[in-house]
Write a protein that holds these residues in place. Structure first.
Motif, PDB file in Angstrom:
ATOM      1  N   MET A 287       0.819  -1.194   0.000  1.00  0.00           N
ATOM      2  CA  MET A 287       0.000   0.000   0.000  1.00  0.00           C
ATOM      3  C   MET A 287       0.868   1.265   0.000  1.00  0.00           C
ATOM      4  O   MET A 287       0.479   2.260  -0.562  1.00  0.00           O
ATOM      5  N   TRP A 288       2.038   1.183   0.633  1.00  0.00           N
ATOM      6  CA  TRP A 288       2.927   2.343   0.648  1.00  0.00           C
ATOM      7  C   TRP A 288       3.362   2.693  -0.769  1.00  0.00           C
ATOM      8  O   TRP A 288       3.398   3.873  -1.138  1.00  0.00           O
ATOM      9  N   ILE A 289       3.677   1.687  -1.570  1.00  0.00           N
ATOM     10  CA  ILE A 289       4.091   1.915  -2.957  1.00  0.00           C
ATOM     11  C   ILE A 289       2.965   2.584  -3.739  1.00  0.00           C
ATOM     12  O   ILE A 289       3.178   3.558  -4.455  1.00  0.00           O
ATOM     13  N   ALA A 290       1.747   2.092  -3.597  1.00  0.00           N
ATOM     14  CA  ALA A 290       0.600   2.672  -4.313  1.00  0.00           C
ATOM     15  C   ALA A 290       0.330   4.102  -3.853  1.00  0.00           C
ATOM     16  O   ALA A 290       0.013   4.969  -4.672  1.00  0.00           O
ATOM     17  N   ARG A 291       0.465   4.353  -2.563  1.00  0.00           N
ATOM     18  CA  ARG A 291       0.180   5.692  -2.034  1.00  0.00           C
ATOM     19  C   ARG A 291       1.214   6.714  -2.458  1.00  0.00           C
ATOM     20  O   ARG A 291       0.903   7.850  -2.801  1.00  0.00           O
ATOM     21  N   THR A 292       2.502   6.321  -2.441  1.00  0.00           N
ATOM     22  CA  THR A 292       3.564   7.289  -2.707  1.00  0.00           C
ATOM     23  C   THR A 292       3.970   7.353  -4.173  1.00  0.00           C
ATOM     24  O   THR A 292       4.513   8.347  -4.616  1.00  0.00           O
ATOM     25  N   GLY A 293       3.758   6.255  -4.901  1.00  0.00           N
ATOM     26  CA  GLY A 293       4.205   6.219  -6.286  1.00  0.00           C
ATOM     27  C   GLY A 293       5.707   6.006  -6.413  1.00  0.00           C
ATOM     28  O   GLY A 293       6.272   6.171  -7.480  1.00  0.00           O
ATOM     29  N   SER A 294       6.349   5.659  -5.339  1.00  0.00           N
ATOM     30  CA  SER A 294       7.799   5.448  -5.335  1.00  0.00           C
ATOM     31  C   SER A 294       8.154   4.090  -5.929  1.00  0.00           C
ATOM     32  O   SER A 294       7.346   3.172  -5.914  1.00  0.00           O
ATOM     33  N   PRO A 295       9.374   3.951  -6.414  1.00  0.00           N
ATOM     34  CA  PRO A 295       9.817   2.634  -6.880  1.00  0.00           C
ATOM     35  C   PRO A 295      10.066   1.711  -5.683  1.00  0.00           C
ATOM     36  O   PRO A 295      10.252   2.173  -4.557  1.00  0.00           O
ATOM     37  N   TRP A 296      10.059   0.412  -5.955  1.00  0.00           N
ATOM     38  CA  TRP A 296      10.244  -0.570  -4.887  1.00  0.00           C
ATOM     39  C   TRP A 296      11.540  -0.343  -4.117  1.00  0.00           C
ATOM     40  O   TRP A 296      11.588  -0.540  -2.906  1.00  0.00           O
TER      41      TRP A 296
ATOM     42  N   ASP B  88      -7.856   6.657  -6.059  1.00  0.00           N
ATOM     43  CA  ASP B  88      -7.970   8.020  -6.562  1.00  0.00           C
ATOM     44  C   ASP B  88      -6.567   8.513  -6.902  1.00  0.00           C
ATOM     45  O   ASP B  88      -5.725   8.668  -6.020  1.00  0.00           O
ATOM     46  N   SER B  89      -6.311   8.744  -8.167  1.00  0.00           N
ATOM     47  CA  SER B  89      -4.964   9.116  -8.592  1.00  0.00           C
ATOM     48  C   SER B  89      -4.541  10.498  -8.090  1.00  0.00           C
ATOM     49  O   SER B  89      -3.373  10.845  -8.159  1.00  0.00           O
ATOM     50  N   THR B  90      -5.462  11.277  -7.565  1.00  0.00           N
ATOM     51  CA  THR B  90      -5.070  12.592  -7.061  1.00  0.00           C
ATOM     52  C   THR B  90      -4.249  12.484  -5.788  1.00  0.00           C
ATOM     53  O   THR B  90      -3.569  13.427  -5.415  1.00  0.00           O
ATOM     54  N   ILE B  91      -4.287  11.327  -5.120  1.00  0.00           N
ATOM     55  CA  ILE B  91      -3.489  11.168  -3.908  1.00  0.00           C
ATOM     56  C   ILE B  91      -2.194  10.415  -4.166  1.00  0.00           C
ATOM     57  O   ILE B  91      -1.379  10.275  -3.282  1.00  0.00           O
ATOM     58  N   VAL B  92      -2.002   9.902  -5.369  1.00  0.00           N
ATOM     59  CA  VAL B  92      -0.767   9.189  -5.694  1.00  0.00           C
ATOM     60  C   VAL B  92       0.279  10.231  -6.057  1.00  0.00           C
ATOM     61  O   VAL B  92       0.133  10.977  -7.024  1.00  0.00           O
ATOM     62  N   ARG B  93       1.327  10.282  -5.274  1.00  0.00           N
ATOM     63  CA  ARG B  93       2.357  11.301  -5.475  1.00  0.00           C
ATOM     64  C   ARG B  93       3.392  10.837  -6.481  1.00  0.00           C
ATOM     65  O   ARG B  93       3.686   9.655  -6.590  1.00  0.00           O
ATOM     66  N   ALA B  94       3.975  11.787  -7.176  1.00  0.00           N
ATOM     67  CA  ALA B  94       5.079  11.475  -8.085  1.00  0.00           C
ATOM     68  C   ALA B  94       6.307  11.138  -7.255  1.00  0.00           C
ATOM     69  O   ALA B  94       6.503  11.656  -6.157  1.00  0.00           O
ATOM     70  N   HIS B  95       7.128  10.282  -7.792  1.00  0.00           N
ATOM     71  CA  HIS B  95       8.352   9.902  -7.109  1.00  0.00           C
ATOM     72  C   HIS B  95       9.278  11.109  -7.005  1.00  0.00           C
ATOM     73  O   HIS B  95       9.258  12.011  -7.849  1.00  0.00           O
ATOM     74  N   GLN B  96      10.128  11.127  -5.993  1.00  0.00           N
ATOM     75  CA  GLN B  96      11.021  12.257  -5.761  1.00  0.00           C
ATOM     76  C   GLN B  96      11.967  12.502  -6.930  1.00  0.00           C
ATOM     77  O   GLN B  96      12.433  13.604  -7.149  1.00  0.00           O
ATOM     78  N   HIS B  97      12.256  11.459  -7.719  1.00  0.00           N
ATOM     79  CA  HIS B  97      13.145  11.612  -8.867  1.00  0.00           C
ATOM     80  C   HIS B  97      12.379  11.982 -10.142  1.00  0.00           C
ATOM     81  O   HIS B  97      12.984  12.135 -11.196  1.00  0.00           O
ATOM     82  N   ALA B  98      11.064  12.106 -10.058  1.00  0.00           N
ATOM     83  CA  ALA B  98      10.256  12.377 -11.249  1.00  0.00           C
ATOM     84  C   ALA B  98      10.377  13.829 -11.710  1.00  0.00           C
ATOM     85  O   ALA B  98      10.082  14.143 -12.852  1.00  0.00           O
TER      86      ALA B  98
END
Length: 83
Positions: free
Chosen positions: A1-10, A55-65
């Motif tokens: 769930m953390w991956i889905a919420r933050t949008g970060s890579p594994w 809801d994609s509005t809560i999925v954040r872009a990765h810090q490197h994006a």
């Protein structure tokens, strides 16, 4: 769930959530086994939970994006030179 919420890579999974590769392997194995589909089915059977969606509005872009260096160098054409 953390991956889905933050949008970060594994690989950016926090240490307190376990080794990223082990966690990814388990997630992939559960996906192939249909675990997530069964979880969604159980939640959708709840009369109070009419819809299940992300809801994609809560999925954040990765810090490197953001802020990556752009390639500014231009490649030369293979065509003949114009004088």
């Amino acid at each position: 769930m953390w991956i889905a919420r933050t949008g970060s890579p594994w690989r950016d999974l926090p240490d307190e959530l376990g080794n990223w590769h082990t966690t990814y392997t388990r997630f992939a194995r559960w996906s192939q086994a249909g675990v997530w589909a069964r979880v969604a089915k159980v939640f959708s059977a709840d009369a109070d939970l009419e819809q299940l969606f992300i809801d994609s509005t809560i999925v954040r872009a990765h810090q490197h994006a953001a802020g990556a260096q752009k390639k500014l160098a231009r490649k030369r054409s293979a065509g003949p030179a114009v004088d």
